[in-house]
Design an enzyme around this catalytic site. Structure first.
Site, short mmCIF file in Angstrom:
data_model
loop_
_atom_site.label_atom_id
_atom_site.label_comp_id
_atom_site.label_asym_id
_atom_site.label_seq_id
_atom_site.Cartn_x
_atom_site.Cartn_y
_atom_site.Cartn_z
N HIS A 143 10.52 -15.52 -10.84
CA HIS A 143 9.63 -14.37 -10.67
C HIS A 143 10.35 -13.02 -10.77
O HIS A 143 9.74 -11.99 -10.49
CB HIS A 143 8.86 -14.44 -9.35
CG HIS A 143 8.13 -15.72 -9.12
ND1 HIS A 143 7.26 -16.25 -10.04
CD2 HIS A 143 8.17 -16.60 -8.08
CE1 HIS A 143 6.77 -17.40 -9.57
NE2 HIS A 143 7.31 -17.63 -8.39
N LYS B 87 -23.66 11.54 0.99
CA LYS B 87 -23.28 10.21 0.51
C LYS B 87 -23.73 9.15 1.51
O LYS B 87 -23.60 9.31 2.72
CB LYS B 87 -21.76 10.13 0.34
CG LYS B 87 -21.18 11.01 -0.76
CD LYS B 87 -21.46 10.44 -2.12
CE LYS B 87 -20.60 11.08 -3.20
NZ LYS B 87 -20.54 12.54 -3.19
N ARG C 240 -13.55 -6.86 1.00
CA ARG C 240 -12.27 -6.75 1.70
C ARG C 240 -12.45 -7.07 3.17
O ARG C 240 -13.39 -6.59 3.80
CB ARG C 240 -11.69 -5.33 1.55
CG ARG C 240 -11.58 -4.83 0.12
CD ARG C 240 -10.65 -5.68 -0.72
NE ARG C 240 -9.29 -5.66 -0.24
CZ ARG C 240 -8.39 -4.73 -0.56
NH1 ARG C 240 -8.74 -3.71 -1.36
NH2 ARG C 240 -7.16 -4.79 -0.10
N GLU D 176 0.85 -1.18 0.00
CA GLU D 176 0.00 0.00 0.00
C GLU D 176 0.89 1.24 0.00
O GLU D 176 2.10 1.13 -0.19
CB GLU D 176 -0.95 -0.06 1.19
CG GLU D 176 -1.88 -1.27 1.11
CD GLU D 176 -2.90 -1.34 2.24
OE1 GLU D 176 -3.05 -0.37 3.00
OE2 GLU D 176 -3.57 -2.39 2.36
N ARG E 52 2.90 -13.11 -8.40
CA ARG E 52 1.53 -13.19 -8.91
C ARG E 52 1.33 -12.45 -10.24
O ARG E 52 0.29 -12.58 -10.88
CB ARG E 52 0.55 -12.65 -7.87
CG ARG E 52 0.64 -13.38 -6.53
CD ARG E 52 -0.46 -12.93 -5.60
NE ARG E 52 -0.19 -13.31 -4.22
CZ ARG E 52 -0.99 -13.06 -3.20
NH1 ARG E 52 -2.13 -12.41 -3.41
NH2 ARG E 52 -0.68 -13.42 -1.98
N LYS F 80 -0.15 4.67 -5.60
CA LYS F 80 0.71 3.50 -5.41
C LYS F 80 1.58 3.23 -6.64
O LYS F 80 2.10 2.13 -6.82
CB LYS F 80 -0.12 2.27 -5.06
CG LYS F 80 -0.80 2.40 -3.70
CD LYS F 80 -1.33 1.09 -3.15
CE LYS F 80 -2.55 0.62 -3.88
NZ LYS F 80 -3.14 -0.60 -3.27
#
Length: 272
Positions: free
Chosen positions: A90, A150, A259, A3, A109, A57
């Protein structure tokens, strides 16, 4: 998943090794990660690295010719190594420098990305992004205006990159705990005092995580291979069924927006 603090930690780690150095070669071992790796990256060969920036990010390695844009995805990491160190499984991309060092990208991944951007051209992945959370642009007045009327739950709201960038799952749960706000609270129902506190806690949590070198859970390590130590600071994330460190109530877990989300039912009461 790396993150904002992990990406910023990577930026701080690679900058002393890359800035001012000339790119000798770019070795691509896998032609596609999340997206195909563009041939235009080879335009950076022979160019001097001017700066390494972060937006959300994404990392940008800037040269007079253009920029390499890197996203670490779910499991990506960057290491600065001697050029003679053989590649491992990888290891998908090497940015080789004339000083004998190599910036090596590893991603089991393959959900990360290496992209290219011409000078003065904003890449589409960087468009429609909200403000950086550690800037003055992200403040309680801005938050209140975005949240007005909202019904979105507050956790999903602060994880929306169009609202504010870089508040990922770990830090959203931690910030809400520190602000004593239940993650399923409707963002439009927050009081001004709650918004002020939440904005302050988001900044504080992210700043602390950066100082600690990020959070190592499964995939992230710093550029030097050391773990991030913010995991030792976690109050709720990953602590389901354990006692709250403040009140000894049991930490709850539920999926919100697909999540895993963690909170303390006592410290963060849900007021419908």
């Amino acid at each position: 998943m790396p993150e904002l603090p992990e990406v910023e930690t990577s930026r701080l780690g690679i900058t002393p090794h890359l800035q001012g150095q000339t790119i000798k070669a770019i070795v691509v071992r896998t032609d596609k990660l999340r997206w195909p790796i563009p041939q235009e990256l080879q335009k950076l060969v022979g160019q001097r690295v001017q700066s390494i920036r972060r937006r959300a990010k994404y990392l940008m390695i800037d040269t007079p010719k253009g920029s390499a844009i890197i996203h670490l995805g779910m499991s990506g990491s960057l290491r600065v190594l001697d050029e003679e160190v053989p590649s491992a499984k990888h290891d998908h991309v090497d940015l080789v420098l004339e000083n004998g060092k190599v910036l090596r990208y590893n991603d089991p991944r393959k959900f990360g990305a290496w992209l290219y951007s011409e000078v003065g051209v904003a890449h589409q992945v960087l468009s429609k992004l909200g403000p950086e959370p550690l800037t003055n642009e992200f403040n309680s007045e801005y938050f209140a205006e975005k949240a007005k009327n909202k019904k979105t739950v507050v956790k999903q709201f602060i994880m929306n990159n169009a609202v504010v960038v870089g508040v990922g799952n770990i830090y959203a749960s931690e910030s809400l705990f520190m602000a004593q706000i239940h993650p399923k609270t409707s963002v439009g129902s927050l009081k001004a005092s709650q918004i002020t506190l939440l904005v302050a806690e988001i900044k504080k949590v992210l700043e602390t995580a950066i100082k600690q070198g990020g959070t190592t859970l499964k995939d992230f390590n710093q550029v030097d291979g050391k773990p991030g130590y913010f995991a030792q600071e976690l109050h709720v994330y990953g602590r389901a069924k354990k006692k709250c460190l403040l009140c000894s109530s049991i930490i709850q877990e539920e999926k919100i927006g697909q999540r895993n989300t963690f909170w303390c039912g006592h410290c963060q009461p849900f007021n419908k």
